[in-house]
Scaffold this motif. Sequence first.
Motif, PDB file in Angstrom:
ATOM      1  N   GLU A 258       0.831  -1.211   0.000  1.00 22.98           N
ATOM      2  CA  GLU A 258       0.000   0.000   0.000  1.00 22.98           C
ATOM      3  C   GLU A 258       0.860   1.254   0.000  1.00 22.98           C
ATOM      4  O   GLU A 258       1.826   1.380   0.752  1.00 22.98           O
ATOM      5  CB  GLU A 258      -0.926   0.015   1.222  1.00 22.98           C
ATOM      6  N   TYR A 259       0.496   2.202  -0.863  1.00 23.36           N
ATOM      7  CA  TYR A 259       1.195   3.484  -0.950  1.00 23.36           C
ATOM      8  C   TYR A 259       0.188   4.538  -1.399  1.00 23.36           C
ATOM      9  O   TYR A 259      -0.463   4.385  -2.429  1.00 23.36           O
ATOM     10  CB  TYR A 259       2.357   3.396  -1.943  1.00 23.36           C
ATOM     11  N   LYS A 260       0.035   5.573  -0.619  1.00 19.48           N
ATOM     12  CA  LYS A 260      -0.915   6.648  -0.917  1.00 19.48           C
ATOM     13  C   LYS A 260      -2.332   6.100  -1.113  1.00 19.48           C
ATOM     14  O   LYS A 260      -3.044   6.496  -2.044  1.00 19.48           O
ATOM     15  CB  LYS A 260      -0.466   7.440  -2.152  1.00 19.48           C
ATOM     16  N   ASN A 261      -2.683   5.159  -0.253  1.00 18.57           N
ATOM     17  CA  ASN A 261      -4.016   4.547  -0.277  1.00 18.57           C
ATOM     18  C   ASN A 261      -4.300   3.770  -1.566  1.00 18.57           C
ATOM     19  O   ASN A 261      -5.459   3.525  -1.905  1.00 18.57           O
ATOM     20  CB  ASN A 261      -5.096   5.607  -0.069  1.00 18.57           C
ATOM     21  N   LYS A 262      -3.247   3.385  -2.258  1.00 19.25           N
ATOM     22  CA  LYS A 262      -3.367   2.571  -3.458  1.00 19.25           C
ATOM     23  C   LYS A 262      -2.363   1.428  -3.374  1.00 19.25           C
ATOM     24  O   LYS A 262      -1.485   1.425  -2.499  1.00 19.25           O
ATOM     25  CB  LYS A 262      -3.099   3.402  -4.726  1.00 19.25           C
ATOM     26  N   ASN A 263      -2.466   0.481  -4.276  1.00 20.91           N
ATOM     27  CA  ASN A 263      -1.506  -0.608  -4.342  1.00 20.91           C
ATOM     28  C   ASN A 263      -0.383  -0.271  -5.325  1.00 20.91           C
ATOM     29  O   ASN A 263      -0.651   0.110  -6.473  1.00 20.91           O
ATOM     30  CB  ASN A 263      -2.171  -1.909  -4.786  1.00 20.91           C
TER      31      ASN A 263
END
Length: 356
Positions: A258-263
């Motif tokens: 997860e990174y910045k609320n994304k995968n």
Amino acid sequence: MFWAKNIDGDKQYSQRIANPAVSLLSAVLVLCGVATVTVGDAPLVPRSTSDFSEVCNVRLPLCLPAAGKIPMLMFLPNFGNIEVPDISQNVLPENALPVVSLTLQPPATMNGEDGVYINNEAKKEIDVRSLLDSELDIKLKKDGSVQVIIYHTHGSESYNKEGLPYYGDGFYDVHTDDMTENVVHIGQKITEKLREKGIGVVHDTTMYDLDGYNDAYARSCDGVENLLSLYPDAKIILDIHRDTIVLENGSKYRPVVEYKNKNAAQMMILVGTGKASAPNDHWMENLSFAVKIQREAEAICKNVMRPILLRNSGYNQHLTNGSLLVEMGTCGNSLEEAELSAEILSEAIIRAFDMN
């Protein structure tokens, strides 16, 4: 059965192992808690377990703890119950196999420093702390001059376009000459991010594998040598690929974090120590270069990097002391996940080597 990807390009493994001795070996390994695994798109075969280590990008046992995180080395003893994903329980279209999303992590037995782990397949004497602390003559100017060269030995490698949880014939392709959908697109994203910071980049969009996969490295080597003659001050040479991890039961892995609320797709750096046809006297400098990028990437997004894979291979890294091969996710990952990783990799390079 063993299957493996030939990333070296100069090996000619091209048949499936089906003899009783190897089948027995595979069965024994599974019973002992070790899984046979496919790594790559082509059915390319090692002749022994030592050869297997030369042609696979990653090694792993089929251990899936509840957290969905697994260690990443194969031929390790099993310290718990093996749990293979039960594909029969998935609701899949006819003739489809699952794509399993998970986060890959180093095994507890692998020692690291500052988030940097090295899968030392080459069996070299290395010290991660010393590599991190060492000085490199790589500083990126922001005057627009060409500092970075990006190219693609296997440029046709593509992604899970729609992010499907399954794959198979007719669902999505793992190779394409469409440069908006393959690793050339990811290379362009890295190029754009670096240029935004004033760093000069040449992006070679040639897909060197279109005329043959196994000899693509020879062609890309010629291409890089030509670019270096035109841009002798280039400090960093990146060969951008994407990996493949396929389990014995046909499931593909989609390694994400997860990174910045994304995968974002998990990445892996490969460093070659050289081989007979292409000796590399500065592989240690390339490794030092790699660990510095890895440290910064992990500071940006924990677990975005799989352990660096150090192997007795070439990868054209004999050409400079700032050369790396980077696997931007696998063919289970979506293009968007690899794009997000391109952002992380670009920022890590800037943080590690910005001279300002």
